[in-house]
Design an enzyme around this catalytic site. Structure first.
Site, PDB file in Angstrom:
ATOM      1  N   GLU A  66      -3.849  -2.487  14.209  1.00 36.61           N
ATOM      2  CA  GLU A  66      -4.216  -1.518  13.160  1.00 36.61           C
ATOM      3  C   GLU A  66      -4.883  -0.287  13.801  1.00 36.61           C
ATOM      4  O   GLU A  66      -4.630   0.837  13.397  1.00 36.61           O
ATOM      5  CB  GLU A  66      -5.154  -2.205  12.175  1.00 36.61           C
ATOM      6  CG  GLU A  66      -5.438  -1.412  10.912  1.00 36.61           C
ATOM      7  CD  GLU A  66      -6.340  -2.156   9.955  1.00 36.61           C
ATOM      8  OE1 GLU A  66      -6.788  -3.273  10.281  1.00 36.61           O
ATOM      9  OE2 GLU A  66      -6.611  -1.607   8.867  1.00 36.61           O
ATOM     10  N   GLY A  69      -7.436   7.435   2.497  1.00 38.53           N
ATOM     11  CA  GLY A  69      -6.740   6.652   3.514  1.00 38.53           C
ATOM     12  C   GLY A  69      -7.588   6.413   4.750  1.00 38.53           C
ATOM     13  O   GLY A  69      -7.257   5.581   5.580  1.00 38.53           O
ATOM     14  N   GLN A 105      -3.350   7.453  -3.188  1.00 39.67           N
ATOM     15  CA  GLN A 105      -3.495   7.596  -1.721  1.00 39.67           C
ATOM     16  C   GLN A 105      -2.739   8.846  -1.275  1.00 39.67           C
ATOM     17  O   GLN A 105      -1.957   9.413  -2.041  1.00 39.67           O
ATOM     18  CB  GLN A 105      -2.924   6.356  -1.010  1.00 39.67           C
ATOM     19  CG  GLN A 105      -3.982   5.499  -0.355  1.00 39.67           C
ATOM     20  CD  GLN A 105      -3.416   4.419   0.553  1.00 39.67           C
ATOM     21  OE1 GLN A 105      -2.245   4.080   0.466  1.00 39.67           O
ATOM     22  NE2 GLN A 105      -4.253   3.861   1.408  1.00 39.67           N
ATOM     23  N   ASP A 149       1.203   3.441   3.449  1.00 43.31           N
ATOM     24  CA  ASP A 149       1.805   2.500   4.413  1.00 43.31           C
ATOM     25  C   ASP A 149       3.300   2.361   4.126  1.00 43.31           C
ATOM     26  O   ASP A 149       4.137   2.382   5.032  1.00 43.31           O
ATOM     27  CB  ASP A 149       1.180   1.106   4.290  1.00 43.31           C
ATOM     28  CG  ASP A 149      -0.303   1.083   4.632  1.00 43.31           C
ATOM     29  OD1 ASP A 149      -1.080   1.694   3.897  1.00 43.31           O
ATOM     30  OD2 ASP A 149      -0.674   0.457   5.644  1.00 43.31           O
ATOM     31  N   TRP A 204       0.850  -1.195   0.000  1.00 39.79           N
ATOM     32  CA  TRP A 204       0.000   0.000   0.000  1.00 39.79           C
ATOM     33  C   TRP A 204       0.884   1.243   0.000  1.00 39.79           C
ATOM     34  O   TRP A 204       1.941   1.268   0.651  1.00 39.79           O
ATOM     35  CB  TRP A 204      -0.900   0.019   1.231  1.00 39.79           C
ATOM     36  CG  TRP A 204      -2.273  -0.527   0.993  1.00 39.79           C
ATOM     37  CD1 TRP A 204      -3.426   0.179   0.844  1.00 39.79           C
ATOM     38  CD2 TRP A 204      -2.655  -1.911   0.897  1.00 39.79           C
ATOM     39  NE1 TRP A 204      -4.497  -0.665   0.654  1.00 39.79           N
ATOM     40  CE2 TRP A 204      -4.051  -1.952   0.669  1.00 39.79           C
ATOM     41  CE3 TRP A 204      -1.957  -3.123   0.944  1.00 39.79           C
ATOM     42  CZ2 TRP A 204      -4.758  -3.145   0.519  1.00 39.79           C
ATOM     43  CZ3 TRP A 204      -2.654  -4.299   0.793  1.00 39.79           C
ATOM     44  CH2 TRP A 204      -4.032  -4.309   0.582  1.00 39.79           C
ATOM     45  N   ASP A 245     -10.831   5.188   5.013  1.00 45.12           N
ATOM     46  CA  ASP A 245     -11.837   4.623   4.112  1.00 45.12           C
ATOM     47  C   ASP A 245     -13.302   4.845   4.483  1.00 45.12           C
ATOM     48  O   ASP A 245     -14.078   5.316   3.675  1.00 45.12           O
ATOM     49  CB  ASP A 245     -11.605   3.117   3.954  1.00 45.12           C
ATOM     50  CG  ASP A 245     -10.164   2.800   3.572  1.00 45.12           C
ATOM     51  OD1 ASP A 245      -9.316   3.715   3.566  1.00 45.12           O
ATOM     52  OD2 ASP A 245      -9.882   1.634   3.280  1.00 45.12           O
TER      53      ASP A 245
HETATM   54  C1  GLC Z   1      -6.904   0.394   5.279  1.00 46.09           C
HETATM   55  C2  GLC Z   1      -6.654   1.852   5.657  1.00 46.09           C
HETATM   56  C3  GLC Z   1      -5.690   2.495   4.679  1.00 46.09           C
HETATM   57  C4  GLC Z   1      -4.434   1.649   4.602  1.00 46.09           C
HETATM   58  C5  GLC Z   1      -4.759   0.184   4.265  1.00 46.09           C
HETATM   59  C6  GLC Z   1      -3.571  -0.738   4.369  1.00 46.09           C
HETATM   60  O1  GLC Z   1      -7.543   0.305   4.069  1.00 46.09           O
HETATM   61  O2  GLC Z   1      -7.858   2.540   5.695  1.00 46.09           O
HETATM   62  O3  GLC Z   1      -5.381   3.805   5.054  1.00 46.09           O
HETATM   63  O4  GLC Z   1      -3.563   2.161   3.659  1.00 46.09           O
HETATM   64  O5  GLC Z   1      -5.697  -0.293   5.186  1.00 46.09           O
HETATM   65  O6  GLC Z   1      -3.037  -0.697   5.651  1.00 46.09           O
END
Ligand code: GLC
Length: 436
Positions: free
Chosen positions: A400, A163, A107, A37, A34, A165
């Site tokens: 998380e 980011g 993102q 991330d 991602w 969501d």
């Molecule tokens: C979730 C979060 C996002 C992040 C992804 C991977 O979708 O909302 O911000 O990048 O997870 O961790």
């Protein structure tokens, strides 16, 4: 757990999520690379393995589209049970798609900020020289392909681009989207995490529906701006971009590159940011729905992101902190809430203690806030939040997100950016001279 072992454990989480090519955000829930991330993961890795941090960034940039877009997920051909899979995006319908399978959206652009941070601690001029053109072209793509009203403020087209969501900021916008086709799909996100901690089905259907709209438009940026049912100027995204433009500017200067174009982006954003997002009546920043021309009056922790970018005046920063951050009805601990800082103001009707972006504490948001508070001289408050954040991680592991009431860890376990930011926030790392 002592602080030393917190550092050791953070390093081992990052090592265990390392596929050899990229680092997974979470071992089961997020098996690909991602975008934002990766930036934070690289920041964490730089504390103990700079070459591996650079490799993380190179892996992310290998997914860059030919028009400059840096996608939100790079799949790297890794097979997985993740939904949506790479094929779902049908990116090959765009002439700009790269050779690597990726998603078709972007993102928040944290990467330039992270690269500058690492470079200021561990100078790496050759690496900066190598990646600078890719950073510049991503920022240029954002400022040209996503500026719907020539304001210098950029739009997001999908909640995943924010980011955050399923933030309640997007709720009524998503509810207004009429699903013209009902796609059949099987969610994968509730396989490893309880459904109560994940987005509701109605929102999820719209997440997937939007992808279908984009792939039918072959990801042509101008077409997306015209037809996307979701078209939003997001405070968080724009604040991060402004900060990243400043950092890109500093990198350009270090490389003796021209800065006129970046100066232009910065001055237009500086001119319009407060005018568009600041609400003088309530003393908050609110997002803006470009499609309807209306302000999105939902109070979430994104309102503090401008502090990270240095965009508020002293008076605005005071109002944000004194009227909202320190208010137990909104963000400060009080009543059932015991931890800093809930991602949605406690008073919002959509607040939920354990559901994803609806209320829980996210380490990334605390990190933005700590940096922003330090920038405006709120050192004691920043320190309180830093200690509370490390305390949450010590008690609950590298999760998380966390329930702000009882501190329970939620979502994915062994979450990479929580580990990366624990390294960034821990005192022992700061003492190593890396805590700027
Ligand atoms: C979730 C979060 C996002 C992040 C992804 C991977 O979708 O909302 O911000 O990048 O997870 O961790």
């Amino acid at each position: 757990m002592t602080l030393t072992s917190l550092v050791d454990r953070a390093i081992s989480v990052l090592r265990s999520n390392d596929t050899g090519v990229f680092t997974k955000p979470g071992p089961h829930q997020y098996p690909h690379q991602w975008n934002w991330d990766s930036a934070l993961i690289a920041l964490g890795l730089s504390h103990f393995d700079l070459p591996r941090a650079q490799m993380e960034i190179r892996a992310l940039l290998s997914g860059q589209w030919q028009d400059g877009m840096l996608p939100h997920v790079v799949y790297h051909h890794a097979p997985s049970d993740y939904f949506p899979p790479a094929v779902f995006w049908q990116i090959e319908s765009s002439p700009h798609a790269p050779g690597v399978p990726t998603s078709g959206i972007t993102q928040p652009p944290l990467l330039a900020t992270v690269i500058r941070k690492i470079d200021s601690r561990l100078p790496m001029p050759d690496f900066v020289h190598e990646v600078y053109p890719a950073l510049l072209s991503w920022h240029r793509w954002l400022h040209t392909s996503r500026d719907a009203d020539s304001s210098g403020l950029v739009c997001i087209l999908h909640p995943w681009e924010s980011g955050t969501d399923d933030s309640p900021r997007w709720l009524h916008l998503l509810a207004a989207i009429r699903l013209e086709v009902l796609l059949e799909f099987q969610r994968g996100d509730t396989k490893y995490v309880p459904a109560i901690e994940r987005p509701h089905q109605a929102e999820y259907e719209r997440f997937i529906y939007l992808i279908d709209v984009f792939r039918k438009l072959h990801y042509v940026p101008a077409e997306l701006l015209i037809h996307s049912p979701f078209l939003v100027q997001d405070i968080l995204f724009n604040a991060i971009l402004f900060r990243a433009d400043e950092d890109l500017h500093a990198l350009a200067v270090s490389l003796d590159q021209p800065t006129d174009e970046i100066d232009g982006w910065l001055s237009r954003m500086r001119l319009n940011f407060n005018a568009r997002f600041w609400d003088e009546g309530v003393g908050l920043y609110y997002d803006y729905d470009v499609r309807s021309g209306e302000t999105i009056r939902v109070n979430t922790a994104s309102t503090f992101l401008p502090l990270f970018a240095g965009l508020p005046s002293e008076r605005q920063s005071q109002r944000l902190v004194e009227e909202h951050l320190l208010n137990p009805g909104e963000y400060a601990p009080g009543g059932e809430v015991h931890h800093w800082v809930t991602t949605t103001a406690r008073a919002e009707p959509a607040w939920e203690a354990r559901r994803y972006w609806r209320g829980p504490v996210w380490i990334i948001m605390n990190w933005f806030l700590i940096e922003g508070l330090q920038r405006y001289g709120y050192d004691d408050l920043a320190e309180t939040i830093r200690q509370d954040t490390l305390g949450l991680i010590e008690a609950g592991g590298f999760r998380e997100y966390y329930d702000a009431c009882d501190g329970a860890g939620c979502g994915s376990a062994d979450f990479s950016w929580s580990a990366a930011l624990a390294l960034e926030l821990s005192e022992s790392t700061a003492r190593m001279g890396n805590g700027s």
